[in-house]
Design an enzyme around this catalytic site. Structure first.
Site, PDB file in Angstrom:
ATOM      1  CE  LYS A  79      76.880  43.834  76.720  1.00  0.00           C
ATOM      2  NZ  LYS A  79      78.047  43.256  75.941  1.00  0.00           N
ATOM      3  CB  SER A 154      76.710  44.979  72.469  1.00  0.00           C
ATOM      4  OG  SER A 154      77.124  43.763  73.178  1.00  0.00           O
ATOM      5  CB  SER A 178      80.290  42.717  72.211  1.00  0.00           C
ATOM      6  OG  SER A 178      79.222  43.630  71.375  1.00  0.00           O
TER       7      SER A 178
HETATM    8  N1  GLN Z   1      78.583  43.449  66.447  1.00  0.00           N
HETATM    9  C1  GLN Z   1      78.603  42.243  66.525  1.00  0.00           C
HETATM   10  C2  GLN Z   1      77.105  41.723  66.834  1.00  0.00           C
HETATM   11  O1  GLN Z   1      76.033  43.073  66.760  1.00  0.00           O
HETATM   12  C3  GLN Z   1      78.717  41.398  68.199  1.00  0.00           C
HETATM   13  C4  GLN Z   1      78.223  41.461  69.508  1.00  0.00           C
HETATM   14  C5  GLN Z   1      78.795  41.027  70.358  1.00  0.00           C
HETATM   15  O2  GLN Z   1      79.859  40.947  70.365  1.00  0.00           O
HETATM   16  N2  GLN Z   1      77.610  40.739  71.746  1.00  0.00           N
HETATM   17  O3  GLN Z   1      76.461  41.157  66.786  1.00  0.00           O
END
Ligand code: GLN
Length: 494
Positions: A79, A154, A178
Site C-alpha cells: 500500500k 482504504s 481498511s
Molecule cells: N473506513 C475507515 C475510515 O475511513 C477505516 C479506514 C482505515 O482503516 N484506514 O476511517
C-alpha cells in the site's frame, strides 16, 4: 500450468522443483498487469525494475543450490502509505506526491529479506481515510468483480491487485477496517492482526492507537505465510509487542471441533443488508457442521463503536497530520508570502476534502471546552466497547459477524454523504478500538455475483486461533476458489 492465481505454496513447489524460475513467475505477472491495469487501476507506482532485481537474486540462489527464503519469488504489492526507498510514498495525497521515503518500513525489509518480489505501490484513500478508495487524489480503482463498483477501502488498490491476480499477496493498513472491508468487497482474505503484532515503523501514521499493518491474500494459508514473515518485535516501533510467535502456517489444521463461536447479535439485524446477514447465518451453520458450538452473543456497546471511532481516529489524525506544512517534505505551495501563509496554502492545496473534514473534526474534539465532552468521553466508551469483547470472550473463543453491511457499491453512491460512507465501517471499527485481531474471508455471493465477507474476531494475541477458524471454514467451502469474471475473460479469451 498458468502461473497467475496460484498460491504461495504452489509457486514455491514449482520454484524449488526447478519447473519455473523467479524471472518466469515475475514475467507472467507483469504481462497480466499490463493486460488488466488500464481497467483495474490498482497501482500508483509500478516497481518492475525492483522486482526484476529481486527475481534475479532468487534465481542466483537457485543456481547456487542455496536454500530459499519463505517468500522466494512471490509477487507482492504494498500500500502506498508504506515506506519503500527509491520510490514515491504518496498516501494517494497531493501533499506527499513528491515524497521519497529515505528509509524502508520494517515490513518492507522483512518481505524483501523473505524473497518477495515487489511489483508496486497500491492506490488507497488519501491518508487511508475512506472506505471506497474514491478519496485517492490520483485515480479510481475498480472492483475486479464488477468494474462499475468500488473495491472498498482504504486498501482498495491492494485488495483489487490480489483479487485480479496481479500479485499473489499484498500489504494493507487497517485503522478501522481498511484491510478487512476491501478484502470483503474484492472476494479475498484480509487480516488485521492484534495491535502491536506487526511493526508500524515506516507506515505513515493515521490514528496511532488504532493503526495496524496486515496481509491480503487469496487464501487463509497465504495470509498466514505473509503474517509469519512480517510479525514480530521491532525495537523501532515502541508499540511493537515482544511475544513469542507461533508458526502460523504449520499449525493450520482445519479441525475446530468444540470451538465456541458467538454470532454478534447487534451486527446481524438493522443496517445490514439481508443478503449479507443470510450469508453469515449460513456460514454459522458450516461452523456447526464442523463441530463448533455456535450461539448468539449480545454486545450492547457495539452500537457506540462507530461514533467513538470517528472521534478518536479524527483526533489522532489531526495531530498526526500537523507535520504536513510544506517545510520539511512533501508539496509546498508557491502561493505564499510569509511562513504562516506557507502553512495555510500548502495545506489548503495539498489535502483533499475528506482529509480536511477529519482534521477539522479531530481538532474540534480536542479543543479546550470540547475535549471532555468528546475526546475524553470517547475514550471512556472505548473502554466499554473493549469490555464487551472481554465478556464475550469468556463464553466464546471466536466471534463472527459480517465484515461490511453491504457488498461493493457503485462509484459515487456514498461520496455526497460522508455519514453514509462512515456507516460502512460499523462492523470493523470495534476490533480496532479493542486492539483485537480480525479477518475477513469470503462466505458467499449475492444475486449479482458480488462477494460477501465473513468477519471472524478473536481475543488479543489469538491470531493463530483466528487463522485456524478461518482456515477450517475455507477448507469446508468452495467460495474462495471463484475468480472474478475479468480474470477468467483474460485466461480464456473468447
Ligand atoms: N473506513 C475507515 C475510515 O475511513 C477505516 C479506514 C482505515 O482503516 N484506514 O476511517
Amino acid at each position: 500450468m498458468g502461473l497467475i492465481g496460484q498460491t504461495i505454496s504452489k509457486l514455491r513447489e514449482l520454484l524449488v522443483g526447478k519447473k519455473v524460475s523467479a524471472r518466469e513467475i515475475l514475467d507472467a505477472h507483469i504481462t497480466h498487469i499490463e493486460k488488466l491495469e488500464s481497467n483495474i487501476c490498482a497501482f500508483n507506482t509500478l516497481t518492475v525494475d525492483l522486482a526484476s532485481k529481486q527475481a534475479q537474486a532468487i534465481d542466483n540462489l537457485i543456481a547456487n543450490k542455496a536454500s530459499l527464503p519463505p517468500l522466494a519469488g512471490i509477487p507482492i504489492a504494498i500500500k502506498d502509505n508504506i515506506c519503500l526507498p527509491g520510490y514515491p510514498t504518496t498516501c494517494s495525497s497531493k501533499i506527499l506526491s513528491n515524497f521519497f521515503a529515505p528509509y524502508a518500513a520494517t515490513v518492507t525489509t522483512r518481505l524483501f529479506e523473505a524473497g518477495a518480489l515487489c511489483l508496486g505501490k497500491t492506490n488507497m484513500d488519501e491518508f487511508a481515510m475512506g472506505a471506497s478508495t474514491e478519496n485517492s487524489a490520483f485515480k479510481l480503482t475498480r472492483n475486479p468483480w464488477d468494474l462499475s463498483k468500488v473495491p472498498g477501502g482504504s486498501s482498495g488498490g491492494s485488495a483489487a491487485a490480489v483479487a485480479s491476480g496481479d500479485v499473489v499477496a499484498a500489504l494493507g493498513s487497517d485503522t478501522g477496517g481498511s484491510i478487512r472491508q476491501p478484502a470483503s468487497f474484492c472476494g479475498v482474505v484480509g487480516m488485521k492482526p492484534t495491535y502491536g503484532l506487526v511493526s508500524r515503523f515506516g507506515l505513515v501514521a493515521f490514528a496511532s492507537s488504532l493503526d495496524q499493518l496486515g496481509p491480503i491474500g487469496r487464501s487463509v494459508e497465504d495470509v498466514a505465510c505473509m503474517l509469519e514473515v512480517i510479525a514480530g518485535h521491532d525495537a523501532k516501533d515502541s508499540t511493537s509487542l515482544n511475544e513469542p510467535l507461533p508458526q502460523f502456517t504449520r499449525e493450520l489444521s482445519g479441525v475446530i471441533k468444540g470451538l465456541r463461536i458467538g454470532v454478534i447479535q447487534e451486527l446481524m439485524g438493522q443496517g445490514i443488508d439481508a443478503d449479507v446477514s443470510t450469508c453469515v447465518r449460513t456460514a454459522s451453520e458450516v461452523f456447526r457442521e464442523l463441530g463448533a458450538n455456535v450461539a448468539e452473543v449480545s454486545m450492547p456497546y457495539s452500537k457506540h463503536a462507530l461514533p467513538v471511532y470517528y472521534i478518536i481516529a479524527t483526533a489522532e489524525a489531526s495531530a498526526n497530520l500537523a507535520r504536513y506544512d510544506g517545510v520539511k517534505y512533501g508539496y509546498r505551495s508557491v502561493n505564499c508570502e510569509d511562513v504562516l501563509s506557507l502553512y495555510y496554502t500548502t495545506r489548503k492545496e495539498g489535502f483533499g476534502p475528506e482529509v480536511k473534514r477529519r482534521i477539522m473534526l479531530g481538532t474540534y474534539a480536542l479543543s479546550s471546552g470540547y475535549y471532555d465532552a468528546y475526546y475524553r468521553k470517547a475514550q471512556q466508551v472505548r473502554r466499554l466497547v473493549k469490555e464487551d469483547f472481554d465478556r464475550a470472550f469468556q463464553a466464546f473463543d471466536v466471534l463472527i459477524c459480517p465484515t461490511s453491511p453491504s457488498v461493493a457499491f457503485e462509484f459515487g453512491a456514498k461520496t455526497a454523504e460522508p455519514l453514509q460512507m462512515y456507516l460502512s465501517d460499523i462492523a470493523t471499527v470495534p476490533a480496532n478500538l479493542a486492539g483485537i485481531p480480525g479477518i475477513s474471508i469470503v462466505c458467499g455471493f449475492d444475486s449479482c455475483g458480488l462477494p460477501i465477507g465473513l468477519q471472524l474476531l478473536a481475543p488479543a494475541l489469538q491470531d493463530l486461533l483466528l487463522l485456524k477458524a478461518a482456515y477450517a471454514f475455507e477448507q469446508a467451502t468452495e467460495f474462495h476458489k471463484q475468480k472474478p469474471p475479468i480474470t477468467a475473460a483474460i485466461e480464456c479469451p473468447s
